[in-house]
Design a protein around this motif. Structure first.
Motif, PDB file in Angstrom:
ATOM      1  N   LYS A 184       0.837  -1.220   0.000  1.00 36.48           N
ATOM      2  CA  LYS A 184       0.000   0.000   0.000  1.00 36.48           C
ATOM      3  C   LYS A 184       0.863   1.257   0.000  1.00 36.48           C
ATOM      4  O   LYS A 184       2.055   1.227   0.320  1.00 36.48           O
ATOM      5  CB  LYS A 184      -0.916   0.013   1.232  1.00 36.48           C
ATOM      6  CG  LYS A 184      -0.151   0.201   2.566  1.00 36.48           C
ATOM      7  CD  LYS A 184      -0.168   1.612   3.062  1.00 36.48           C
ATOM      8  CE  LYS A 184       0.960   2.161   3.806  1.00 36.48           C
ATOM      9  NZ  LYS A 184       1.871   1.682   4.680  1.00 36.48           N
TER      10      LYS A 184
ATOM     11  N   ILE B 133       0.180   5.403   1.317  1.00 38.39           N
ATOM     12  CA  ILE B 133      -0.792   6.342   1.898  1.00 38.39           C
ATOM     13  C   ILE B 133      -0.677   7.670   1.147  1.00 38.39           C
ATOM     14  O   ILE B 133       0.403   8.266   1.073  1.00 38.39           O
ATOM     15  CB  ILE B 133      -0.551   6.528   3.410  1.00 38.39           C
ATOM     16  CG1 ILE B 133      -0.731   5.182   4.128  1.00 38.39           C
ATOM     17  CG2 ILE B 133      -1.498   7.582   3.988  1.00 38.39           C
ATOM     18  CD1 ILE B 133      -0.506   5.225   5.638  1.00 38.39           C
TER      19      ILE B 133
ATOM     20  N   GLU C  59      -1.134   9.666   6.949  1.00 39.69           N
ATOM     21  CA  GLU C  59      -0.363   8.890   7.925  1.00 39.69           C
ATOM     22  C   GLU C  59      -0.235   9.712   9.201  1.00 39.69           C
ATOM     23  O   GLU C  59      -0.176  10.939   9.168  1.00 39.69           O
ATOM     24  CB  GLU C  59       1.013   8.456   7.399  1.00 39.69           C
ATOM     25  CG  GLU C  59       1.832   9.497   6.700  1.00 39.69           C
ATOM     26  CD  GLU C  59       1.411   9.631   5.249  1.00 39.69           C
ATOM     27  OE1 GLU C  59       0.575  10.550   5.017  1.00 39.69           O
ATOM     28  OE2 GLU C  59       1.895   8.898   4.385  1.00 39.69           O
ATOM     29  N   HIS C  60      -0.217   9.097  10.296  1.00 40.94           N
ATOM     30  CA  HIS C  60      -0.203   9.672  11.646  1.00 40.94           C
ATOM     31  C   HIS C  60      -1.553  10.284  12.039  1.00 40.94           C
ATOM     32  O   HIS C  60      -2.035  10.029  13.132  1.00 40.94           O
ATOM     33  CB  HIS C  60       0.935  10.695  11.840  1.00 40.94           C
ATOM     34  CG  HIS C  60       2.289  10.028  11.814  1.00 40.94           C
ATOM     35  ND1 HIS C  60       2.700   9.196  12.824  1.00 40.94           N
ATOM     36  CD2 HIS C  60       3.282  10.019  10.879  1.00 40.94           C
ATOM     37  CE1 HIS C  60       3.904   8.711  12.522  1.00 40.94           C
ATOM     38  NE2 HIS C  60       4.278   9.183  11.353  1.00 40.94           N
TER      39      HIS C  60
ATOM     40  N   VAL D 277      -4.408   9.458  10.991  1.00 39.00           N
ATOM     41  CA  VAL D 277      -5.383   8.364  11.158  1.00 39.00           C
ATOM     42  C   VAL D 277      -5.317   7.725  12.545  1.00 39.00           C
ATOM     43  O   VAL D 277      -6.304   7.181  13.037  1.00 39.00           O
ATOM     44  CB  VAL D 277      -5.231   7.253  10.078  1.00 39.00           C
ATOM     45  CG1 VAL D 277      -5.748   7.700   8.735  1.00 39.00           C
ATOM     46  CG2 VAL D 277      -3.790   6.759   9.963  1.00 39.00           C
TER      47      VAL D 277
ATOM     48  N   GLY E 227       3.782  -1.006   3.680  1.00 32.66           N
ATOM     49  CA  GLY E 227       2.819  -1.872   4.352  1.00 32.66           C
ATOM     50  C   GLY E 227       3.193  -3.340   4.294  1.00 32.66           C
ATOM     51  O   GLY E 227       2.315  -4.222   4.253  1.00 32.66           O
TER      52      GLY E 227
ATOM     53  N   THR F  52       0.064  -0.415  18.319  1.00 36.43           N
ATOM     54  CA  THR F  52      -1.263   0.210  18.260  1.00 36.43           C
ATOM     55  C   THR F  52      -1.559   0.696  16.834  1.00 36.43           C
ATOM     56  O   THR F  52      -1.715   1.896  16.612  1.00 36.43           O
ATOM     57  CB  THR F  52      -1.346   1.426  19.215  1.00 36.43           C
ATOM     58  OG1 THR F  52      -0.240   2.301  18.872  1.00 36.43           O
ATOM     59  CG2 THR F  52      -1.263   1.028  20.660  1.00 36.43           C
ATOM     60  N   PRO F  53      -1.604  -0.210  15.865  1.00 35.58           N
ATOM     61  CA  PRO F  53      -1.848   0.250  14.489  1.00 35.58           C
ATOM     62  C   PRO F  53      -3.232   0.876  14.343  1.00 35.58           C
ATOM     63  O   PRO F  53      -4.166   0.461  15.032  1.00 35.58           O
ATOM     64  CB  PRO F  53      -1.744  -1.035  13.665  1.00 35.58           C
ATOM     65  CG  PRO F  53      -2.006  -2.148  14.613  1.00 35.58           C
ATOM     66  CD  PRO F  53      -1.561  -1.684  15.967  1.00 35.58           C
ATOM     67  N   SER F  54      -3.333   1.858  13.452  1.00 32.05           N
ATOM     68  CA  SER F  54      -4.658   2.468  13.240  1.00 32.05           C
ATOM     69  C   SER F  54      -5.583   1.484  12.543  1.00 32.05           C
ATOM     70  O   SER F  54      -6.797   1.548  12.709  1.00 32.05           O
ATOM     71  CB  SER F  54      -4.515   3.726  12.376  1.00 32.05           C
ATOM     72  OG  SER F  54      -4.052   3.372  11.091  1.00 32.05           O
TER      73      SER F  54
ATOM     74  N   ASP G 287      -3.338   0.137   7.262  1.00 34.30           N
ATOM     75  CA  ASP G 287      -2.473  -0.727   6.433  1.00 34.30           C
ATOM     76  C   ASP G 287      -3.138  -2.071   6.140  1.00 34.30           C
ATOM     77  O   ASP G 287      -3.205  -2.502   4.992  1.00 34.30           O
ATOM     78  CB  ASP G 287      -1.130  -0.989   7.137  1.00 34.30           C
ATOM     79  CG  ASP G 287      -0.178   0.196   7.036  1.00 34.30           C
ATOM     80  OD1 ASP G 287      -0.634   1.286   6.652  1.00 34.30           O
ATOM     81  OD2 ASP G 287       1.012   0.023   7.358  1.00 34.30           O
TER      82      ASP G 287
ATOM     83  N   HIS H 180      12.594   2.134   8.940  1.00 35.82           N
ATOM     84  CA  HIS H 180      11.977   2.884  10.035  1.00 35.82           C
ATOM     85  C   HIS H 180      11.109   1.973  10.896  1.00 35.82           C
ATOM     86  O   HIS H 180      10.532   1.008  10.420  1.00 35.82           O
ATOM     87  CB  HIS H 180      11.218   4.120   9.537  1.00 35.82           C
ATOM     88  CG  HIS H 180       9.960   3.837   8.779  1.00 35.82           C
ATOM     89  ND1 HIS H 180       9.322   4.780   8.023  1.00 35.82           N
ATOM     90  CD2 HIS H 180       9.199   2.721   8.671  1.00 35.82           C
ATOM     91  CE1 HIS H 180       8.240   4.250   7.491  1.00 35.82           C
ATOM     92  NE2 HIS H 180       8.149   3.008   7.865  1.00 35.82           N
TER      93      HIS H 180
ATOM     94  N   THR I  50       7.900   1.875  12.730  1.00 31.79           N
ATOM     95  CA  THR I  50       6.633   2.614  12.779  1.00 31.79           C
ATOM     96  C   THR I  50       6.162   2.836  14.223  1.00 31.79           C
ATOM     97  O   THR I  50       5.771   3.956  14.580  1.00 31.79           O
ATOM     98  CB  THR I  50       5.561   1.870  11.967  1.00 31.79           C
ATOM     99  OG1 THR I  50       6.012   1.779  10.618  1.00 31.79           O
ATOM    100  CG2 THR I  50       4.226   2.585  11.990  1.00 31.79           C
TER     101      THR I  50
ATOM    102  N   GLY J 181       3.804   6.750   4.723  1.00 32.36           N
ATOM    103  CA  GLY J 181       4.083   5.853   5.845  1.00 32.36           C
ATOM    104  C   GLY J 181       4.563   6.669   7.039  1.00 32.36           C
ATOM    105  O   GLY J 181       4.383   7.893   7.080  1.00 32.36           O
ATOM    106  N   ALA J 182       5.201   6.007   7.968  1.00 32.31           N
ATOM    107  CA  ALA J 182       5.538   6.678   9.225  1.00 32.31           C
ATOM    108  C   ALA J 182       6.590   7.773   9.085  1.00 32.31           C
ATOM    109  O   ALA J 182       6.649   8.698   9.893  1.00 32.31           O
ATOM    110  CB  ALA J 182       6.007   5.639  10.236  1.00 32.31           C
TER     111      ALA J 182
HETATM  112  O1  PMV Z   1       3.645   1.165   8.389  1.00 37.51           O
HETATM  113  P1  PMV Z   1       3.888   2.495   7.787  1.00 37.51           P
HETATM  114  O2  PMV Z   1       5.241   3.003   7.999  1.00 37.51           O
HETATM  115  O3  PMV Z   1       3.466   2.528   6.359  1.00 37.51           O
HETATM  116  O4  PMV Z   1       2.961   3.566   8.557  1.00 37.51           O
HETATM  117  C1  PMV Z   1       1.641   3.345   8.865  1.00 37.51           C
HETATM  118  C2  PMV Z   1       0.862   4.599   9.018  1.00 37.51           C
HETATM  119  C3  PMV Z   1       0.845   5.265  10.399  1.00 37.51           C
HETATM  120  O5  PMV Z   1      -0.231   6.187  10.342  1.00 37.51           O
HETATM  121  C4  PMV Z   1       2.126   6.044  10.654  1.00 37.51           C
HETATM  122  C5  PMV Z   1       0.623   4.288  11.537  1.00 37.51           C
HETATM  123  C6  PMV Z   1      -0.769   3.697  11.608  1.00 37.51           C
HETATM  124  O6  PMV Z   1      -0.946   2.746  12.381  1.00 37.51           O
HETATM  125  O7  PMV Z   1      -1.687   4.176  10.933  1.00 37.51           O
END
Ligand code: PMV
Length: 313
Positions: free
Chosen positions: A10, A12, A16-17, A19, A102, A142-144, A147, A188, A190, A274-275
Motif C-alpha cells: 500500500k 498512503i 499517515e499519523h 489516522v 505496508g 497500536t496500528p490504526s 495498512d 523505520h 513505525t 508511511g511513518a
Molecule cells: O507502516 P507504515 O510506515 O506505512 O505507517 C503506517 C501509518 C501510520 O499512520 C504512521 C501508523 C498507523 O498505524 O496508521
C-alpha cells in the motif's frame, strides 16, 4: 492445487499519523504484494515451517516465540481457529521491507488468507481484516488499521478509525494513475515513530491542533479531486500534506531530497508515505513518460525506485 494468500502492498496518499487520532486518511493498494503459499512439509519435517522474508531464516512455529513471524503465525492460527500443525507456509514478496509499503500488514493478510483458502473456512473479508489487524499488532503495537485494511480489500480506500467499527469506503478514481515510490533505503520503526509523535502532541497540543485543522482543510477536497482525476490539484495537496508531516518532525533529509528531486523532475506532487524518518516517498506522476523521468532523477541520486500504478488492484 496449492492455496495461495495475497496481501497487497500500500501507499498512503493522505493522512499517515493523522489516522492514529481518528481523522480520515486515503490509501491505495499497489501492484506489489506478499504471497503465502501452503505446502506439505518435506520428508522428515514436522510442525509449521516458514521463511522469514527479511533474513531468509527458517522459522518453526513455537520454537521462536520471540520472533515476529512466529507471533504473526500464532495470531493467524488463533484468529482462524486452524488446528492442523503440520505444514509449510512459503512466503515471497516483491515489495520493500524497509517500511512505508505496508509489508508487515501484507504479510499478516497473506498468511490469514492462505489459511482461509487451504482450510476452506470461507471467512469474510471483514473477518480476515480483523485477524490481520490483530496480527499486525505484533509489529506496530497500536496500528490504526489503515495498512491491513487496504492490504486486505485492495483498491483505494477512505479509512477512519472509529468505534465500534472503522469506516472503510472504496474511493473510485476513474482510472489508475502512475506514481513513483522512491526508497530512502532507511529502515523505520513505525511503532517508535508513532510514539514520538504522540509524545510531541502531548507536549505541544496547540501546535498539533493547528496542524490537524490544516490537514482537514486538505483532506476533503483531496478525495473529490481524486474521484474526478484532477491530478494537478491532488499533487498540490500532497505537497501540503508533506509540509504538515515535516512540522511533525517525521521528515528527514533523504525524504526531503527525494521530494525535491521528484518535484523538480515534474511530479505533480510528492510526499513521504508511511511513518516517515526513512521509508519511501510517493510522487504523483500521471503518464508513463513523466513516471520514468521522475524515477530516473531519483535513481540518479542513488535511490531505488518502484514505478507502479495506484487504483488498480
Ligand atoms: O507502516 P507504515 O510506515 O506505512 O505507517 C503506517 C501509518 C501510520 O499512520 C504512521 C501508523 C498507523 O498505524 O496508521
Amino acid at each position: 492445487m496449492k492455496a495461495v494468500g495475497i496481501g497487497w502492498g500500500k501507499t498512503i496518499l493522505f493522512g499517515e499519523h493523522f489516522v492514529v487520532y481518528g481523522l480520515p486518511g486515503i490509501a491505495s493498494a499497489i501492484d506489489l504484494n506478499t504471497k503465502c503459499t501452503f505446502a506439505k512439509n518435506k520428508k522428515g519435517e514436522e510442525g509449521i515451517i516458514s521463511n522469514d522474508l527479511v533474513t531468509g531464516e527458517r522459522i518453526k512455529y513455537g520454537e521462536h516465540t520471540y520472533h515476529d513471524l512466529d507471533r504473526v503465525i500464532d495470531a493467524a492460527l488463533k484468529g482462524t481457529g486452524v488446528q492442523e500443525r503440520n505444514f509449510r507456509l512459503e512466503l515471497k514478496t516483491n515489495m520493500s521491507l524497509k517500511g512505508g509499503m505496508g509489508s508487515s500488514a501484507a504479510l499478516c493478510v497473506s498468511i490469514t488468507r492462505c489459511l482461509d483458502k487451504q482450510f476452506k473456512l470461507k471467512l469474510s473479508d471483514e473477518r480476515i481484516n480483523e485477524i490481520a489487524y490483530d496480527a499486525e499488532k505484533v509489529f506496530h503495537k497500536t496500528p490504526s488499521g489503515i495498512d491491513n485494511s487496504v492490504s486486505c480489500f485492495g483498491g483505494m480506500i477512505w479509512f477512519q478509525k472509529q468505534q465500534p467499527k472503522n469506516v472503510i469506503e472504496r474511493i473510485k478514481a476513474k482510472k489508475p494513475v502512475e506514481v513513483v515510490l522512491a526508497d530512502t533505503g532507511i529502515f523505520h520503526n513505525t511503532a517508535e515513530i508513532v510514539e514520538m509523535v504522540r509524545a510531541q502532541k502531548e507536549q505541544e497540543p496547540q501546535k498539533y491542533q493547528k496542524i490537524f485543522k490544516e490537514y482537514k482543510e486538505i483532506l476533503y477536497p483531496a478525495r473529490k479531486f481524486i474521484e474526478n482525476t484532477k491530478w494537478k490539484e491532488v499533487g498540490e495537496l500532497m505537497d501540503k500534506n508533506h509540509s504538515l508531516l515535516q512540522k511533525m518532525n517525521t521528515g528527514c533529509k533523504e525524504l526531503d531530497l527525494l521530494v525535491d528531486v521528484s518535484r523538480k523532475a515534474g511530479a505533480y506532487g510528492a510526499k513521504l508515505t508511511g511513518a516517515g524518518l526513512g521509508g519511501n516517498v510517493l510522487a504523483l506522476t500521471p503518464g508513463k513518460v513523466l513516471q520514468e523521468k521522475v524515477a530516473k532523477s531519483c535513481r540518479k541520486e542513488g535511490f531505488k525506485t518502484y514505478k507502479i500504478k495506484i487504483g488498480v488492484v
